[in-house]
Design a protein around this motif. Structure first.
Motif, PDB file in Angstrom:
ATOM      1  N   GLY A  74       0.787  -1.176  -0.068  1.00  0.00           N
ATOM      2  CA  GLY A  74      -0.245   0.177  -0.031  1.00  0.00           C
ATOM      3  C   GLY A  74       0.949   1.317   0.080  1.00  0.00           C
ATOM      4  O   GLY A  74       2.093   1.223   0.428  1.00  0.00           O
ATOM      5  N   ALA A  75       0.185   2.300  -0.669  1.00  0.00           N
ATOM      6  CA  ALA A  75       0.792   3.680  -0.588  1.00  0.00           C
ATOM      7  C   ALA A  75       1.057   4.167   0.906  1.00  0.00           C
ATOM      8  O   ALA A  75       2.059   4.909   1.119  1.00  0.00           O
ATOM      9  CB  ALA A  75       0.153   4.694  -1.055  1.00  0.00           C
ATOM     10  N   VAL A  76       0.299   3.524   2.042  1.00  0.00           N
ATOM     11  CA  VAL A  76       0.416   4.077   3.179  1.00  0.00           C
ATOM     12  C   VAL A  76       1.661   3.439   3.769  1.00  0.00           C
ATOM     13  O   VAL A  76       2.112   4.047   4.785  1.00  0.00           O
ATOM     14  CB  VAL A  76      -0.720   3.580   3.873  1.00  0.00           C
ATOM     15  CG1 VAL A  76      -1.869   4.459   3.600  1.00  0.00           C
ATOM     16  CG2 VAL A  76      -0.890   2.128   4.083  1.00  0.00           C
ATOM     17  N   MET A  77       2.198   2.597   3.171  1.00  0.00           N
ATOM     18  CA  MET A  77       3.430   1.943   3.755  1.00  0.00           C
ATOM     19  C   MET A  77       4.831   2.406   3.302  1.00  0.00           C
ATOM     20  O   MET A  77       5.887   1.830   3.551  1.00  0.00           O
ATOM     21  CB  MET A  77       3.526   0.351   3.445  1.00  0.00           C
ATOM     22  CG  MET A  77       2.305  -0.310   3.827  1.00  0.00           C
ATOM     23  SD  MET A  77       2.164  -0.262   5.769  1.00  0.00           S
ATOM     24  CE  MET A  77       3.169  -1.410   6.222  1.00  0.00           C
ATOM     25  N   GLU A  78       4.838   3.490   2.678  1.00  0.00           N
ATOM     26  CA  GLU A  78       6.065   4.234   1.853  1.00  0.00           C
ATOM     27  C   GLU A  78       7.058   4.475   2.877  1.00  0.00           C
ATOM     28  O   GLU A  78       8.035   3.997   2.782  1.00  0.00           O
ATOM     29  CB  GLU A  78       5.645   5.529   1.519  1.00  0.00           C
ATOM     30  CG  GLU A  78       6.915   6.108   0.403  1.00  0.00           C
ATOM     31  CD  GLU A  78       6.544   7.440  -0.217  1.00  0.00           C
ATOM     32  OE1 GLU A  78       7.166   7.779  -1.105  1.00  0.00           O
ATOM     33  OE2 GLU A  78       5.235   7.875   0.089  1.00  0.00           O
ATOM     34  N   GLU A  79       6.759   4.836   4.200  1.00  0.00           N
ATOM     35  CA  GLU A  79       7.985   5.277   4.933  1.00  0.00           C
ATOM     36  C   GLU A  79       8.601   4.009   5.520  1.00  0.00           C
ATOM     37  O   GLU A  79       9.869   3.745   5.680  1.00  0.00           O
ATOM     38  CB  GLU A  79       7.197   6.077   6.330  1.00  0.00           C
ATOM     39  CG  GLU A  79       8.028   6.955   6.823  1.00  0.00           C
ATOM     40  CD  GLU A  79       7.229   8.024   7.718  1.00  0.00           C
ATOM     41  OE1 GLU A  79       7.760   7.569   8.893  1.00  0.00           O
ATOM     42  OE2 GLU A  79       6.535   8.674   7.467  1.00  0.00           O
ATOM     43  N   GLN A  80       7.521   2.869   6.053  1.00  0.00           N
ATOM     44  CA  GLN A  80       8.224   1.946   6.470  1.00  0.00           C
ATOM     45  C   GLN A  80       8.860   1.140   5.487  1.00  0.00           C
ATOM     46  O   GLN A  80       9.706   0.520   5.920  1.00  0.00           O
ATOM     47  CB  GLN A  80       6.896   0.960   6.890  1.00  0.00           C
ATOM     48  CG  GLN A  80       6.203   1.500   8.120  1.00  0.00           C
ATOM     49  CD  GLN A  80       5.094   2.337   7.919  1.00  0.00           C
ATOM     50  OE1 GLN A  80       5.128   3.093   6.946  1.00  0.00           O
ATOM     51  NE2 GLN A  80       4.184   2.080   8.738  1.00  0.00           N
ATOM     52  N   ALA A  81       8.433   1.020   4.124  1.00  0.00           N
ATOM     53  CA  ALA A  81       9.163   0.189   3.171  1.00  0.00           C
ATOM     54  C   ALA A  81      10.519   0.885   3.014  1.00  0.00           C
ATOM     55  O   ALA A  81      11.753   0.182   2.848  1.00  0.00           O
ATOM     56  CB  ALA A  81       8.312   0.476   1.748  1.00  0.00           C
ATOM     57  N   ALA A  82      10.823   2.394   3.107  1.00  0.00           N
ATOM     58  CA  ALA A  82      12.414   2.871   3.105  1.00  0.00           C
ATOM     59  C   ALA A  82      12.959   2.457   4.270  1.00  0.00           C
ATOM     60  O   ALA A  82      14.073   2.332   3.946  1.00  0.00           O
ATOM     61  CB  ALA A  82      11.877   4.250   3.180  1.00  0.00           C
ATOM     62  N   LYS A  83      12.196   2.496   5.509  1.00  0.00           N
ATOM     63  CA  LYS A  83      12.908   2.160   6.792  1.00  0.00           C
ATOM     64  C   LYS A  83      13.364   0.691   6.693  1.00  0.00           C
ATOM     65  O   LYS A  83      14.594   0.392   6.989  1.00  0.00           O
ATOM     66  CB  LYS A  83      11.975   2.370   7.654  1.00  0.00           C
ATOM     67  CG  LYS A  83      12.523   1.989   9.317  1.00  0.00           C
ATOM     68  CD  LYS A  83      11.439   2.136  10.156  1.00  0.00           C
ATOM     69  CE  LYS A  83      11.427   1.407  11.568  1.00  0.00           C
ATOM     70  NZ  LYS A  83      10.550   1.633  12.362  1.00  0.00           N
ATOM     71  N   HIS A  84      12.608  -0.003   6.229  1.00  0.00           N
ATOM     72  CA  HIS A  84      13.045  -1.850   6.579  1.00  0.00           C
ATOM     73  C   HIS A  84      14.004  -2.261   5.211  1.00  0.00           C
ATOM     74  O   HIS A  84      14.616  -3.281   5.506  1.00  0.00           O
ATOM     75  CB  HIS A  84      11.600  -2.344   6.687  1.00  0.00           C
ATOM     76  CG  HIS A  84      11.144  -2.425   8.134  1.00  0.00           C
ATOM     77  ND1 HIS A  84      11.834  -2.719   9.336  1.00  0.00           N
ATOM     78  CD2 HIS A  84      10.002  -1.882   8.478  1.00  0.00           C
ATOM     79  CE1 HIS A  84      10.895  -2.111  10.193  1.00  0.00           C
ATOM     80  NE2 HIS A  84      10.015  -1.610   9.732  1.00  0.00           N
ATOM     81  N   LEU A  85      13.486  -1.407   3.941  1.00  0.00           N
ATOM     82  CA  LEU A  85      14.185  -2.202   2.709  1.00  0.00           C
ATOM     83  C   LEU A  85      14.717  -1.424   1.957  1.00  0.00           C
ATOM     84  O   LEU A  85      15.394  -1.635   0.923  1.00  0.00           O
ATOM     85  CB  LEU A  85      13.046  -3.087   2.122  1.00  0.00           C
ATOM     86  CG  LEU A  85      12.625  -4.229   2.545  1.00  0.00           C
ATOM     87  CD1 LEU A  85      11.265  -4.568   1.785  1.00  0.00           C
ATOM     88  CD2 LEU A  85      13.730  -5.457   2.497  1.00  0.00           C
ATOM     89  N   GLY A  86      14.908  -0.005   2.307  1.00  0.00           N
ATOM     90  CA  GLY A  86      15.411   1.014   1.573  1.00  0.00           C
ATOM     91  C   GLY A  86      14.968   1.235   0.091  1.00  0.00           C
ATOM     92  O   GLY A  86      16.001   1.346  -0.905  1.00  0.00           O
ATOM     93  N   VAL A  87      13.678   1.026  -0.056  1.00  0.00           N
ATOM     94  CA  VAL A  87      12.969   0.978  -1.306  1.00  0.00           C
ATOM     95  C   VAL A  87      12.377   2.348  -1.493  1.00  0.00           C
ATOM     96  O   VAL A  87      11.852   3.040  -0.567  1.00  0.00           O
ATOM     97  CB  VAL A  87      12.244  -0.198  -1.577  1.00  0.00           C
ATOM     98  CG1 VAL A  87      12.891  -1.430  -1.787  1.00  0.00           C
ATOM     99  CG2 VAL A  87      11.092  -0.283  -0.448  1.00  0.00           C
ATOM    100  N   LYS A  88      12.317   2.880  -2.899  1.00  0.00           N
ATOM    101  CA  LYS A  88      11.388   3.871  -3.006  1.00  0.00           C
ATOM    102  C   LYS A  88      10.291   3.890  -4.016  1.00  0.00           C
ATOM    103  O   LYS A  88      10.524   2.830  -4.822  1.00  0.00           O
ATOM    104  CB  LYS A  88      12.551   4.949  -3.855  1.00  0.00           C
ATOM    105  CG  LYS A  88      13.691   5.464  -2.854  1.00  0.00           C
ATOM    106  CD  LYS A  88      14.375   6.510  -3.668  1.00  0.00           C
ATOM    107  CE  LYS A  88      15.416   7.104  -2.468  1.00  0.00           C
ATOM    108  NZ  LYS A  88      16.555   7.905  -3.477  1.00  0.00           N
ATOM    109  N   MET A  89       9.142   4.790  -3.988  1.00  0.00           N
ATOM    110  CA  MET A  89       8.130   4.415  -4.661  1.00  0.00           C
ATOM    111  C   MET A  89       8.363   4.626  -6.244  1.00  0.00           C
ATOM    112  O   MET A  89       9.010   5.374  -6.600  1.00  0.00           O
ATOM    113  CB  MET A  89       6.931   5.349  -4.291  1.00  0.00           C
ATOM    114  CG  MET A  89       5.657   5.221  -4.509  1.00  0.00           C
ATOM    115  SD  MET A  89       4.523   6.283  -4.089  1.00  0.00           S
ATOM    116  CE  MET A  89       4.078   5.652  -2.670  1.00  0.00           C
ATOM    117  N   CYS A  90       7.642   3.793  -6.970  1.00  0.00           N
ATOM    118  CA  CYS A  90       7.885   4.062  -8.580  1.00  0.00           C
ATOM    119  C   CYS A  90       6.635   4.620  -9.134  1.00  0.00           C
ATOM    120  O   CYS A  90       5.605   4.745  -8.328  1.00  0.00           O
ATOM    121  CB  CYS A  90       7.876   2.679  -9.203  1.00  0.00           C
ATOM    122  SG  CYS A  90       9.104   1.376  -8.628  1.00  0.00           S
TER     123      CYS A  90
END
Length: 214
Positions: free
Chosen positions: A173-189
């Motif tokens: 989900g878009a709401v997980m953007e911050e957590q995705a960056a924190k745990h996996l170092g990934v950025k939204m496409c």
């Protein structure tokens, strides 16, 4: 008066109705397999999504787009792991003749029909994996955690980091953007994935490499 008459019509319980629908679906699939050599066990929908397992299949176009991205990212002879992303796995298996290998890590044991490529996976035990799955042995890992919670993402992230040589394609989900960056170092496409049934939550893809999804 019509309403009064309607009350007399027996109504099937939702449980009975669901069981009946499941029976007809299985019958259709069996008949389809008997009558058509063209039946493809890898096509999206050959295994129905199970909402109780928080399963939501991608649209055909999205699954194909993500599968093609994975093949490009993995490179010639690459290895791809699909973690809780069965519709991408199915699309990858349709790409006959392509030079890559793929496996599916999935909680739903119905996917065991895919044989040795199926690995039972429960995100609650992120590193409870077979010894044959060596660390950092996949060129890219595509993952779609089943729940929009930080706990689910964090545990799935452990699995992803164990499996990947580096490249990660995360769908959540878009709401997980911050957590995705924190745990996996990934950025939204920029690419916006679609599902075969519309979801209430906005869904996005995230990567940690230069992808074709922007």
């Amino acid at each position: 008066k019509m309403d009064e008459d309607d009350d007399d019509i027996p109504q099937l319980s939702s449980h009975t109705l669901a069981a009946l629908q499941e029976f007809y679906l299985e019958q259709q699939q069996r008949d389809g397999m008997k009558t058509s050599q063209g039946f493809n066990q890898y096509s999206i929908g050959s295994i129905e999504e199970d909402w109780q397992l928080s399963q939501f299949w991608y649209s055909d176009e999205t699954a194909l787009c993500l599968a093609k991205e994975a093949v490009l990212a993995a490179g010639k002879g690459g290895r791809i792991a699909c973690v809780s992303a069965p519709s991408v796995y199915q699309k990858l298996k349709e790409q006959d003749g392509e030079d890559f290998s793929v496996c599916i890590l999935e909680y739903d044991r119905r996917f065991s029909v895919y044989g040795e490529e199926f690995i039972f996976y429960d995100y609650n035990h992120p590193l409870d994996l077979p010894e044959s799955l060596l660390p950092h042995s996949f060129d890219i890992v595509i993952a779609d955690p089943p729940y929009l919670s930080e706990e689910c993402l964090q545990k799935t992230a452990e699995t992803i980091k164990y499996l990947t040589k580096g490249k990660i394609l995360l769908c959540t989900g878009a709401v997980m953007e911050e957590q995705a960056a924190k745990h996996l170092g990934v950025k939204m496409c920029k690419f916006i994935p679609k599902h075969s049934r519309n979801l209430a939550n906005e869904f996005r893809c995230y990567v940690n490499y230069a992808s074709g999804l922007d």
